[in-house]
Design a protein around this motif. Structure first.
Motif, PDB file in Angstrom:
ATOM      1  N   VAL A 197      -9.373  -5.248 -30.277  1.00 20.36           N
ATOM      2  CA  VAL A 197      -8.299  -4.251 -30.260  1.00 20.36           C
ATOM      3  C   VAL A 197      -8.192  -3.599 -28.890  1.00 20.36           C
ATOM      4  O   VAL A 197      -7.089  -3.386 -28.363  1.00 20.36           O
ATOM      5  N   LEU A 198      -9.352  -3.296 -28.284  1.00 24.63           N
ATOM      6  CA  LEU A 198      -9.332  -2.685 -26.948  1.00 24.63           C
ATOM      7  C   LEU A 198      -8.682  -3.622 -25.939  1.00 24.63           C
ATOM      8  O   LEU A 198      -7.847  -3.203 -25.121  1.00 24.63           O
ATOM      9  N   VAL A 199      -9.065  -4.900 -25.999  1.00 19.13           N
ATOM     10  CA  VAL A 199      -8.479  -5.874 -25.066  1.00 19.13           C
ATOM     11  C   VAL A 199      -6.978  -5.993 -25.292  1.00 19.13           C
ATOM     12  O   VAL A 199      -6.169  -6.018 -24.346  1.00 19.13           O
ATOM     13  N   VAL A 200      -6.589  -6.044 -26.590  1.00 17.73           N
ATOM     14  CA  VAL A 200      -5.161  -6.158 -26.889  1.00 17.73           C
ATOM     15  C   VAL A 200      -4.417  -4.916 -26.413  1.00 17.73           C
ATOM     16  O   VAL A 200      -3.335  -5.016 -25.831  1.00 17.73           O
ATOM     17  N   LEU A 201      -5.014  -3.738 -26.675  1.00 17.05           N
ATOM     18  CA  LEU A 201      -4.340  -2.512 -26.240  1.00 17.05           C
ATOM     19  C   LEU A 201      -4.190  -2.458 -24.728  1.00 17.05           C
ATOM     20  O   LEU A 201      -3.134  -2.064 -24.207  1.00 17.05           O
ATOM     21  N   LEU A 202      -5.270  -2.857 -24.028  1.00 17.25           N
ATOM     22  CA  LEU A 202      -5.174  -2.875 -22.560  1.00 17.25           C
ATOM     23  C   LEU A 202      -4.120  -3.878 -22.107  1.00 17.25           C
ATOM     24  O   LEU A 202      -3.333  -3.606 -21.179  1.00 17.25           O
ATOM     25  N   SER A 203      -4.128  -5.049 -22.755  1.00 16.90           N
ATOM     26  CA  SER A 203      -3.134  -6.065 -22.393  1.00 16.90           C
ATOM     27  C   SER A 203      -1.729  -5.579 -22.708  1.00 16.90           C
ATOM     28  O   SER A 203      -0.791  -5.774 -21.920  1.00 16.90           O
ATOM     29  N   VAL A 204      -1.573  -4.946 -23.896  1.00 16.53           N
ATOM     30  CA  VAL A 204      -0.254  -4.426 -24.270  1.00 16.53           C
ATOM     31  C   VAL A 204       0.178  -3.337 -23.293  1.00 16.53           C
ATOM     32  O   VAL A 204       1.345  -3.283 -22.878  1.00 16.53           O
ATOM     33  N   PHE A 205      -0.784  -2.486 -22.907  1.00 17.01           N
ATOM     34  CA  PHE A 205      -0.452  -1.436 -21.940  1.00 17.01           C
ATOM     35  C   PHE A 205      -0.010  -2.040 -20.609  1.00 17.01           C
ATOM     36  O   PHE A 205       0.993  -1.615 -20.026  1.00 17.01           O
ATOM     37  N   ALA A 206      -0.779  -3.043 -20.144  1.00 16.02           N
ATOM     38  CA  ALA A 206      -0.414  -3.674 -18.869  1.00 16.02           C
ATOM     39  C   ALA A 206       0.939  -4.364 -18.976  1.00 16.02           C
ATOM     40  O   ALA A 206       1.801  -4.228 -18.090  1.00 16.02           O
ATOM     41  N   ALA A 207       1.136  -5.119 -20.096  1.00 13.41           N
ATOM     42  CA  ALA A 207       2.422  -5.793 -20.267  1.00 13.41           C
ATOM     43  C   ALA A 207       3.558  -4.793 -20.410  1.00 13.41           C
ATOM     44  O   ALA A 207       4.653  -4.979 -19.873  1.00 13.41           O
ATOM     45  N   GLY A 208       3.298  -3.690 -21.161  1.00 16.65           N
ATOM     46  CA  GLY A 208       4.323  -2.661 -21.293  1.00 16.65           C
ATOM     47  C   GLY A 208       4.654  -2.013 -19.959  1.00 16.65           C
ATOM     48  O   GLY A 208       5.819  -1.715 -19.679  1.00 16.65           O
ATOM     49  N   LEU A 209       3.610  -1.806 -19.133  1.00 11.99           N
ATOM     50  CA  LEU A 209       3.850  -1.233 -17.806  1.00 11.99           C
ATOM     51  C   LEU A 209       4.698  -2.171 -16.959  1.00 11.99           C
ATOM     52  O   LEU A 209       5.623  -1.743 -16.263  1.00 11.99           O
ATOM     53  N   VAL A 210       4.370  -3.478 -17.042  1.00 10.56           N
ATOM     54  CA  VAL A 210       5.164  -4.459 -16.288  1.00 10.56           C
ATOM     55  C   VAL A 210       6.606  -4.457 -16.778  1.00 10.56           C
ATOM     56  O   VAL A 210       7.565  -4.475 -15.990  1.00 10.56           O
ATOM     57  N   LEU A 211       6.766  -4.450 -18.140  1.00 12.87           N
ATOM     58  CA  LEU A 211       8.121  -4.444 -18.695  1.00 12.87           C
ATOM     59  C   LEU A 211       8.864  -3.166 -18.301  1.00 12.87           C
ATOM     60  O   LEU A 211      10.053  -3.209 -17.962  1.00 12.87           O
ATOM     61  N   HIS A 212       8.132  -2.039 -18.359  1.00 15.67           N
ATOM     62  CA  HIS A 212       8.770  -0.772 -17.967  1.00 15.67           C
ATOM     63  C   HIS A 212       9.211  -0.801 -16.509  1.00 15.67           C
ATOM     64  O   HIS A 212      10.343  -0.392 -16.178  1.00 15.67           O
ATOM     65  N   ARG A 213       8.341  -1.287 -15.650  1.00 16.45           N
ATOM     66  CA  ARG A 213       8.717  -1.365 -14.229  1.00 16.45           C
ATOM     67  C   ARG A 213       9.870  -2.352 -14.022  1.00 16.45           C
ATOM     68  O   ARG A 213      10.741  -2.131 -13.171  1.00 16.45           O
ATOM     69  N   ARG A 214       9.858  -3.423 -14.803  1.00 18.47           N
ATOM     70  CA  ARG A 214      10.955  -4.378 -14.687  1.00 18.47           C
ATOM     71  C   ARG A 214      12.266  -3.729 -15.094  1.00 18.47           C
ATOM     72  O   ARG A 214      13.296  -3.907 -14.433  1.00 18.47           O
ATOM     73  N   HIS A 215      12.237  -2.942 -16.180  1.00 16.96           N
ATOM     74  CA  HIS A 215      13.445  -2.237 -16.591  1.00 16.96           C
ATOM     75  C   HIS A 215      13.868  -1.218 -15.543  1.00 16.96           C
ATOM     76  O   HIS A 215      15.074  -1.065 -15.265  1.00 16.96           O
ATOM     77  N   LEU A 216      12.857  -0.505 -14.971  1.00 20.16           N
ATOM     78  CA  LEU A 216      13.197   0.450 -13.911  1.00 20.16           C
ATOM     79  C   LEU A 216      13.849  -0.244 -12.723  1.00 20.16           C
ATOM     80  O   LEU A 216      14.819   0.261 -12.143  1.00 20.16           O
ATOM     81  N   ALA A 217      13.280  -1.415 -12.369  1.00 21.92           N
ATOM     82  CA  ALA A 217      13.859  -2.164 -11.246  1.00 21.92           C
ATOM     83  C   ALA A 217      15.284  -2.601 -11.564  1.00 21.92           C
ATOM     84  O   ALA A 217      16.195  -2.490 -10.722  1.00 21.92           O
ATOM     85  N   ARG A 218      15.503  -3.091 -12.802  1.00 23.32           N
ATOM     86  CA  ARG A 218      16.852  -3.490 -13.169  1.00 23.32           C
ATOM     87  C   ARG A 218      17.790  -2.288 -13.209  1.00 23.32           C
ATOM     88  O   ARG A 218      18.960  -2.381 -12.801  1.00 23.32           O
ATOM     89  N   ASN A 219      17.273  -1.175 -13.730  1.00 22.05           N
ATOM     90  CA  ASN A 219      18.098   0.043 -13.731  1.00 22.05           C
ATOM     91  C   ASN A 219      18.459   0.464 -12.314  1.00 22.05           C
ATOM     92  O   ASN A 219      19.589   0.872 -12.043  1.00 22.05           O
ATOM     93  N   ALA A 220      17.462   0.370 -11.422  1.00 19.15           N
ATOM     94  CA  ALA A 220      17.724   0.742 -10.035  1.00 19.15           C
ATOM     95  C   ALA A 220      18.762  -0.188  -9.410  1.00 19.15           C
ATOM     96  O   ALA A 220      19.672   0.250  -8.689  1.00 19.15           O
ATOM     97  N   ILE A 221      18.609  -1.511  -9.705  1.00 23.71           N
ATOM     98  CA  ILE A 221      19.584  -2.467  -9.162  1.00 23.71           C
ATOM     99  C   ILE A 221      20.969  -2.176  -9.716  1.00 23.71           C
ATOM    100  O   ILE A 221      21.969  -2.183  -8.987  1.00 23.71           O
ATOM    101  N   ALA A 222      21.012  -1.919 -11.054  1.00 28.17           N
ATOM    102  CA  ALA A 222      22.309  -1.613 -11.658  1.00 28.17           C
ATOM    103  C   ALA A 222      22.900  -0.334 -11.076  1.00 28.17           C
ATOM    104  O   ALA A 222      24.105  -0.244 -10.804  1.00 28.17           O
ATOM    105  N   ALA A 223      22.029   0.667 -10.894  1.00 28.83           N
ATOM    106  CA  ALA A 223      22.507   1.929 -10.332  1.00 28.83           C
ATOM    107  C   ALA A 223      22.983   1.738  -8.893  1.00 28.83           C
ATOM    108  O   ALA A 223      24.023   2.278  -8.496  1.00 28.83           O
TER     109      ALA A 223
END
Length: 633
Positions: A325-351
């Motif tokens: 569970v710890l590994v999955v949570l860390l992986s999910v956190f890292a993947a979520g952070l990557v996805l969040h940054r990707r969305h931020l980057a797309r938002n920035a590009i769109a903006a």
């Protein structure tokens, strides 16, 4: 006309388009579903991995414990096996069996008692060929074996037949189980009897009971001989066939024990016969165990060790799941952070795209306005240039008016300067005519030379007046200070003589050059000298000091500054006049315009210098002209 920049929202703060937000929400939903699926899969796999690891650990520990306990059991067996062999070779034993002498048998009883106490055996006794006990270590006890018939016992019969035997059975008298070790006693090929040593394993079983793991030993029939669980003794592994059960009961090997199966069964939830469910008396519940079976060397026995698996498996599964569970949570956190940054980057590009489009729209909308503003600015610049040209012309006209005003003041003096040479010329001409009549050529030549010198002086005065009155400007260039001072003094010299003003000139000014224009520099000097002459009117011992110096410490634009001071010893300037001295139309002269000092200051500024004034009532006035030093051209 001013134009403000477009009001554009920062890209990082701009609101993304609804379509982009919808796609991002779908991506987060998919991400959450994938995270839940990954968590479930990891929990399932971690549980199995943890259980397998725990089972392997239990198997390893159980194997080690079983091997250790078997070694202890074998040590006890080997220690007791040597005793019947030694007694069978003992001469006293042989003689007692052969002679049956009561004295010898009594002595042998004492000897067997001593051996029993020293070796830890349960009982040692001798049986004659007929099966009757002749001597025993317990001859003094109420349960003495002496005189008892054991000819029916398998260990006696096998010992007579085979020379030795090992038989585990329940004692007929003591009702205590033990292992009977027998050895036949022979002498010269004649059977004298059988030595029997009974070994009880109470100490071994007590040692096993110190550990929580159930352990037991079974014989070749699966009957439990020794056990850490007392209630399991003489129970069986599985169900015995009825014929074997009847045979064992008839032999009285285990007394009237029911020979019931052990409360152990195969675990249906796990593969492999080693995984069992067992109910241990005293616990009141059925637990899971890993059964490890090890054969006991040199016997037909099997040692069984039950390693508990419920708690180790549960702990290992929990730990593995926690780690997973710890590994999955860390992986999910890292993947979520990557996805969040990707969305931020797309938002920035769109903006940024939206901002760029908005900028392009606004720029396109304001281009026409800027063109119109540019045309208006060009028109204003033309008007400004015309105004500047008019201002420059007006300034030149003011300078010219200032010059003409000074020329008006110095005209009388200049006329006097010219009249004197003209009168002298006339006198020299008359004298020359007289000398010609007398035929005296040498005096005539001297008179003509004097006339030429006087005409040259008149020409210099008129040339300076003409140059000073000339309108127009030349370029700023290196100008010799001494030449400008000479020109200015030529114009105001008569005024100095007329008022009796003493002029003190600088001693050496020949090599001092400044950046300026000679005629305009003369205008400034004439203005300052004329003001000093006017200020000295009626002053006794009137004096003007004209000094020129180079200030090497004051550097402007990489060059030193030249300081020209015009100092008089007049009454000075009143403070209220000093406060507005360089303001247009400020003057103390009855017919003055109040523009001379203003024009002089502007000329100094055009040269890159400045004009300063310092005055104290009753202590005179000093005007200081600061100009940039130049090298001769």
């Amino acid at each position: 006309m001013t134009s403000s920049l477009p009001d554009v929202t920062e890209p990082s703060l701009a609101t993304p388009a609804p379509a982009l937000l919808a796609r991002q929400r779908r991506a987060w939903r998919y991400f959450a579903a994938a995270a839940v699926a990954a968590l479930a899969a990891v929990l399932f796999l971690a549980s199995h991995v943890g259980e397998d690891q725990a089972v392997n650990d239990v198997r390893s520990r159980a194997g080690n414990s079983a091997a250790l306990k078997v070694a202890v059991l074998m040590s006890e067996l080997e220690k007791q096996r040597s005793l019947p062999f030694v007694l069978a070779q003992d001469v006293e034993v042989q003689d007692a069996l052969r002679s049956r002498d009561p004295a010898r048998l009594e002595a042998l009883d004492a000897k067997l008692f001593a051996l029993k106490s020293g070796t830890g055996a349960a009982v040692i006794y001798l049986i004659d060929p007929a099966g009757i006990t002749l001597a025993a270590s317990n001859w003094r006890e109420p349960t003495s074996f002496v005189g008892s018939d054991y000819g029916f016992r398998p260990y006696f019969q096998e010992g007579v037949a085979n020379g030795s035997a090992e038989h585990f059975a329940l004692g007929n008298v003591s009702q205590r189980p033990g292992l009977y070790l027998t050895r036949r006693v022979d002498k010269d090929g004649l059977l004298l009897g059988v030595v029997v040593v009974k070994v009880e394993f109470n100490g071994v079983e007590d040692n096993w009971r110190r550990f929580p793991e159930p352990t037991f030993v079974t014989d070749e029939n699966g009957v439990v001989l020794l056990s850490a669980v007392p209630d399991w003794q003489f129970m069986t592994l599985g169900t015995l066939p009825e014929a074997d059960r009847a045979r064992l009961r008839d032999s009285l090997q285990f007394g009237d024990a029911p020979l019931q199966p052990l409360p152990i069964r195969t675990d249906p939830e796990r593969r492999g016969a080693e995984h069992v469910l067992a109910t241990v008396p005293g616990t009141g519940r059925e637990d899971r165990y890993l059964q490890v079976s090890v054969p006991v060397p040199s016997t037909q026995w099997t040692f069984h060790f039950l390693g508990p698996t419920r708690e180790p498996v549960a702990r290992a599964a929990t730990l593995a799941q926690a780690v997973g569970v710890l590994v999955v949570l860390l992986s999910v956190f890292a993947a979520g952070l990557v996805l969040h940054r990707r969305h931020l980057a797309r938002n920035a590009i769109a903006a940024q795209t939206a901002v760029r489009e908005e900028l392009e729209r606004r720029v396109a909308a304001r281009t026409a306005e800027l063109r119109d503003a540019n045309k208006h600015l060009v028109s204003e610049m033309d008007d400004r240039r015309r105004a500047e040209a008019g201002l420059q012309q007006l300034q030149e006209e003011l300078e010219q008016a200032n010059k003409l005003a000074f020329l008006g003041q110095i005209t009388a003096g200049v006329a006097h300067e010219i009249n004197q040479p003209v009168a002298a010329i006339r006198s020299f001409a008359d004298n020359a005519a007289t000398f010609l009549d007398r035929a005296q050529t040498e005096p005539v030549r001297r008179n003509l030379a004097s006339i030429a010198g006087l005409t040259q002086r008149i020409g210099a005065i008129t040339d300076e007046l003409r140059a000073f009155s000339r309108k127009g400007r030349s370029g700023i260039a290196p100008t010799r200070v001494a030449a400008a001072i000479d020109g200015a003094l030529l114009l105001v010299g008569n005024a100095l003589h007329r008022q009796g003003v003493t002029l003190i000139r600088p001693a050496t000014t020949e090599e001092v050059w400044v950046m300026g224009e000679r005629m305009r520099l003369e205008q400034v000097l004439v203005n300052l000298l004329q003001n000093a002459v006017d200020a000295l009117e009626g002053t006794p011992d009137a004096r003007i000091v004209l000094s020129v110096s180079v200030d090497a410490d004051a550097v402007v634009k990489g060059a030193s500054r030249v300081r020209i001071d015009v100092t008089d010893n007049g009454p000075g300037i009143a403070p209220e006049v000093m406060a507005a001295l360089f303001t247009p139309f400020t003057t103390t002269k009855p017919h003055g315009l109040g523009l001379g000092l203003v024009i002089s200051r502007d000329i100094a500024a055009d040269f890159g210098g400045e004009l300063q004034a310092h005055s104290e009532p009753g202590a005179g006035t000093r005007f200081t002209l600061l100009l940039q030093q130049a090298r001769p051209s």
